[in-house]
Design a protein around this motif. Structure first.
Motif, PDB file in Angstrom:
ATOM      1  N   UNK A  26     -51.967 -77.940  27.179  1.00 33.26           N
ATOM      2  CA  UNK A  26     -52.582 -76.877  27.995  1.00 33.26           C
ATOM      3  C   UNK A  26     -54.088 -77.090  27.970  1.00 33.26           C
ATOM      4  N   UNK A  27     -54.824 -76.366  28.825  1.00 31.34           N
ATOM      5  CA  UNK A  27     -56.238 -76.646  29.064  1.00 31.34           C
ATOM      6  C   UNK A  27     -57.064 -76.966  27.832  1.00 31.34           C
ATOM      7  N   UNK A  28     -57.011 -76.079  26.837  1.00 30.45           N
ATOM      8  CA  UNK A  28     -57.848 -76.246  25.651  1.00 30.45           C
ATOM      9  C   UNK A  28     -57.452 -77.482  24.843  1.00 30.45           C
ATOM     10  N   UNK A  29     -56.144 -77.732  24.705  1.00 31.40           N
ATOM     11  CA  UNK A  29     -55.678 -78.904  23.940  1.00 31.40           C
ATOM     12  C   UNK A  29     -56.044 -80.205  24.679  1.00 31.40           C
ATOM     13  N   UNK A  48     -59.559 -77.811  34.008  1.00 26.42           N
ATOM     14  CA  UNK A  48     -58.653 -77.006  34.829  1.00 26.42           C
ATOM     15  C   UNK A  48     -58.683 -77.429  36.301  1.00 26.42           C
ATOM     16  N   UNK A  64     -45.722 -71.184  32.493  1.00 28.46           N
ATOM     17  CA  UNK A  64     -46.558 -70.148  31.864  1.00 28.46           C
ATOM     18  C   UNK A  64     -45.808 -69.548  30.687  1.00 28.46           C
ATOM     19  N   UNK A  70     -53.972 -64.448  19.491  1.00 30.26           N
ATOM     20  CA  UNK A  70     -55.130 -65.329  19.245  1.00 30.26           C
ATOM     21  C   UNK A  70     -55.831 -65.733  20.536  1.00 30.26           C
ATOM     22  N   UNK A  71     -55.171 -65.487  21.679  1.00 28.36           N
ATOM     23  CA  UNK A  71     -55.798 -65.776  22.970  1.00 28.36           C
ATOM     24  C   UNK A  71     -56.278 -64.481  23.634  1.00 28.36           C
ATOM     25  N   UNK A  74     -53.840 -63.066  26.269  1.00 27.73           N
ATOM     26  CA  UNK A  74     -53.710 -63.745  27.565  1.00 27.73           C
ATOM     27  C   UNK A  74     -52.625 -64.817  27.504  1.00 27.73           C
ATOM     28  N   UNK A  75     -52.000 -65.073  28.653  1.00 27.96           N
ATOM     29  CA  UNK A  75     -50.922 -66.061  28.725  1.00 27.96           C
ATOM     30  C   UNK A  75     -51.500 -67.476  28.720  1.00 27.96           C
ATOM     31  N   UNK A  77     -50.991 -71.534  30.189  1.00 28.18           N
ATOM     32  CA  UNK A  77     -50.324 -72.375  31.198  1.00 28.18           C
ATOM     33  C   UNK A  77     -50.229 -73.795  30.649  1.00 28.18           C
TER      34      UNK A  77
ATOM     35  N   UNK B  21     -55.880 -67.932  32.326  1.00 26.19           N
ATOM     36  CA  UNK B  21     -55.574 -69.084  31.466  1.00 26.19           C
ATOM     37  C   UNK B  21     -56.858 -69.714  30.932  1.00 26.19           C
ATOM     38  N   UNK B  24     -58.350 -67.395  28.330  1.00 26.66           N
ATOM     39  CA  UNK B  24     -57.496 -67.446  27.139  1.00 26.66           C
ATOM     40  C   UNK B  24     -57.770 -68.699  26.325  1.00 26.66           C
ATOM     41  N   UNK B  25     -57.879 -69.849  27.006  1.00 28.32           N
ATOM     42  CA  UNK B  25     -58.177 -71.119  26.333  1.00 28.32           C
ATOM     43  C   UNK B  25     -59.543 -71.078  25.665  1.00 28.32           C
ATOM     44  N   UNK B  29     -60.264 -71.439  21.626  1.00 31.18           N
ATOM     45  CA  UNK B  29     -61.108 -72.493  21.054  1.00 31.18           C
ATOM     46  C   UNK B  29     -62.354 -71.901  20.396  1.00 31.18           C
TER      47      UNK B  29
END
Lengths: 109, 180
Positions: A26-29, A48, A64, A70-71, A74-75, A77, B21, B24-25, B29
């Motif tokens: 997902x985006x952060x990873x 993104x 999703x 921890x977010x 928020x969901x 994706x 999203x 959230x990301x 982080x």
């Protein structure tokens, strides 16, 4: 993706990160994977925008998940590589390998 | 405070569904970096991410065609009603001998404001998310100021009220729709 159309440089990196991360893409990873492996500090917005473009080309699919504390509730994706994505990766790797073959960087002027 | 501002900034920049999203990301982080490297470094990282993310996220919105919708809502929500009101009062004035011009009575300007707010509210009702309502509000304000400038000399109070009321009504319309 039509034959002959190869991936852009950042698209290539993002697609490789999605392939490496598997179910955890997902985006952060994806951003962290690129940062840790290449030292390139990509903006989450750029990641993104690229994932969205790759999804538009049918190279990745997304799903999703449920929101988590921890977010901030928020969901998330997550992205998965599609068959077309795998094929695009193979073709881009072949193109790069073909262009690199026989090159000696020590001789560059 | 910084985290809240960055969240709002990214929610406004990213496309409707995607905004949640992205934020959230960023929040996930941010808390990891704060735990690993301290809050000060996390704040620096957060600000840099927010500044560098806005352009690609807005670019993605333009490519998706969402901005065309925003522009149409802006035109229908402010530029068109203001222009049509102007033409109407121009026509009315032209029917009265020696009274042609751009000067308007206070009640005519009040009608303009009411029509503008009604159209802006409809534009707000056409939005589904907070970020698209914010985008339409910005478009409405920009197009209203351009139209007022094209029309010419207007009382400062009227211009101020139009530029505040139109985007505020868009946001109110969007909020009302989300509540329902």
């Amino acid at each position: 993706m039509p034959k002959g159309e190869t991936l852009g440089e950042f698209e290539h990196l993002v697609l490789l990160a999605v392939a490496r991360l598997g179910d955890d893409a997902y985006g952060m990873r994806v951003r962290r994977e690129i940062s840790e492996r290449t030292g390139r500090d990509a903006a989450i917005g750029a990641v993104y925008a690229t994932l969205e473009r790759l999804a538009g080309k049918g190279l990745v699919a997304s799903s999703v998940s449920e929101p988590t504390p921890e977010r901030g509730g928020r969901a998330k994706r997550s992205f998965q590589l599609t068959g077309a994505g795998l094929e695009a990766l193979r073709r881009t790797q072949q193109d790069l390998a073909a262009m690199m073959r026989g090159l000696k960087f020590g001789e560059a002027r | 405070m910084i985290a809240w501002t960055v969240s709002r900034w990214l929610l406004a920049a990213a496309a409707g569904d995607e905004a949640e999203f992205v934020v959230g990301d960023i929040e996930e982080e941010w808390s990891e970096i704060a735990a690993e490297r301290g809050k000060w470094m996390a704040k620096r990282w957060l600000l840099a991410q927010a500044l560098r993310s806005a352009a690609p996220l807005l670019g993605a919105r333009v490519r998706s065609g969402e901005m065309t919708g925003v522009l149409i809502a802006g035109v229908l929500g402010s530029a068109l009603p203001l222009w049509l009101c102007h033409r109407l009062w121009q026509f009315v004035a032209s029917q009265i001998p020696f009274k042609d011009g751009t000067e308007r009575e206070a009640w005519q300007l009040a009608v303009n404001l009411m029509v503008l707010c009604a159209c802006a509210a409809l534009a707000g009702l056409s939005t589904r998310t907070r970020s698209s309502a914010a985008a339409v509000a910005v478009a409405v304000a920009a197009l209203a100021s351009s139209t007022l400038w094209l029309i010419g000399a207007q009382p400062a109070l009227y211009i101020f009220l139009a530029l505040v009321a139109a985007p505020a009504t868009v946001l109110a319309g969007g909020h009302w729709r989300r509540l329902r």
